[in-house]
Design a protein around this motif. Structure first.
Motif, mmCIF file in Angstrom:
data_model
loop_
_atom_site.group_PDB
_atom_site.id
_atom_site.type_symbol
_atom_site.label_atom_id
_atom_site.label_comp_id
_atom_site.label_asym_id
_atom_site.label_seq_id
_atom_site.Cartn_x
_atom_site.Cartn_y
_atom_site.Cartn_z
ATOM 1 N N LEU A 69 -7.307 14.628 7.944
ATOM 2 C CA LEU A 69 -7.100 13.316 8.572
ATOM 3 C C LEU A 69 -6.665 12.249 7.580
ATOM 4 N N VAL A 70 -6.955 12.439 6.291
ATOM 5 C CA VAL A 70 -6.686 11.410 5.280
ATOM 6 C C VAL A 70 -5.220 11.458 4.848
ATOM 7 N N ARG A 71 -4.530 10.323 4.917
ATOM 8 C CA ARG A 71 -3.182 10.202 4.360
ATOM 9 C C ARG A 71 -3.352 9.847 2.893
ATOM 10 N N TYR A 72 -3.476 10.884 2.072
ATOM 11 C CA TYR A 72 -3.928 10.671 0.695
ATOM 12 C C TYR A 72 -2.926 9.922 -0.167
ATOM 13 N N ARG A 73 -1.615 10.061 0.110
ATOM 14 C CA ARG A 73 -0.637 9.302 -0.686
ATOM 15 C C ARG A 73 -0.774 7.798 -0.411
ATOM 16 N N ALA A 74 -0.879 7.448 0.854
ATOM 17 C CA ALA A 74 -1.049 6.036 1.217
ATOM 18 C C ALA A 74 -2.383 5.515 0.680
ATOM 19 N N ALA A 75 -3.451 6.331 0.798
ATOM 20 C CA ALA A 75 -4.764 5.915 0.312
ATOM 21 C C ALA A 75 -4.740 5.674 -1.197
#
Length: 272
Positions: A69-75
């Motif tokens: 669920l995590v958009r890790y690049r954006a995060a």
């Protein structure tokens, strides 16, 4: 001393349970609890609240990562900018007297709680919790399933990181009440992905702020460690109950409690 630490652990458990039941944004009550429960000043309470909220958010972020669920690049992009801005907020916090700092925090708390109340009201009416969305600079590529990185998208996410980092250092808040509305406004992610990505940002930015506070010598670990441990324990214990207890009515109850805490903070700041 031991009684003080046990009380801190108990207060931390309350914050962890609130986070589990209400999601990102619930940790904003950590600072008022520390102020009223342990008699700390705003500057003393801020990094301790961040430590607890950051650890609890990290648990939620790891679970979100496992579910994809995590958009890790954006995060990571938002968090890096937030970490860079957090020391400026911390520096400002030590230059502002406790009374105006408490008043600013109370204003932010009321704003966050009103947003939570409106979101819950939309759910009770059967509407989308995301609300109406307009033109969004950050949209998913339907073929790749990733966000399309454009200049407007990067600018929007950078501003989000800057604001969450400044507030993190200044007030000791994780910034979920900033990140979630921003991702809702700027992206077309679903709410589950928005919350999971927000938790990842909160965990990273909080870590940066706690490190800055430790380097500056203003982190009281003898209070912070048991408070943070209690928060993680409370989160893990309350998480299985979230599907049964969590809902828009509970969100509205939390918002009402938050507004009450803001009134108490104002009273304490003005009347001493």
């Amino acid at each position: 001393m031991i009684e003080h630490q046990l009380l801190g652990a108990g207060l931390g458990a309350i914050i962890g349970a609130v986070l589990a039941l209400t999601g990102a944004g619930g940790g904003i009550l950590a600072v008022p609890l520390l102020v009223f429960g342990l008699g700390l000043s705003m500057v003393e309470a801020a990094p301790i609240g961040l430590l607890a909220v950051g650890l609890a958010a990290a648990v939620g972020a790891v679970l979100g990562l496992r579910q994809g669920l995590v958009r890790y690049r954006a995060a990571l992009f938002i968090a890096l900018i937030g970490i860079a801005c957090a020391p400026f907020g911390l520096m400002l916090a030590h230059r502002v007297p406790n009374t105006p700092l408490a008043l600013v925090f109370a204003g932010v708390l009321v704003y966050a709680c009103l947003r939570i109340w409106r979101k819950a009201a939309r759910e009770l009416r059967g509407e989308s919790p995301c609300g109406e969305r307009e033109i969004m600079p950050c949209v998913l590529n339907p073929l790749q399933g990733r966000l399309r990185w454009t200049l407007p998208c990067a600018r929007a996410l950078a501003f989000t990181g800057m604001l969450s980092g400044l507030l993190s250092g200044l007030l000791g808040v994780g910034g979920g009440f900033v990140i979630i509305p921003a991702l809702n406004r700027y992206t077309n992610l679903n709410m589950q992905s928005i919350v999971a990505t927000s938790l990842a940002v909160i965990a990273l930015v909080s870590t940066g702020s706690v490190v800055s506070a430790s380097v500056a010598g203003v982190m009281h670990w003898w209070v912070g460690a048991p408070f943070a441990a209690g928060a993680v324990l409370g989160l893990l214990l309350a998480r299985p109950l979230a599907s049964k207890l969590a809902g828009p009515r509970l969100q509205q109850l939390f918002a009402a409690v938050g507004c009450g805490a803001a009134v108490l903070l104002v009273g304490k700041a003005l009347l001493g």
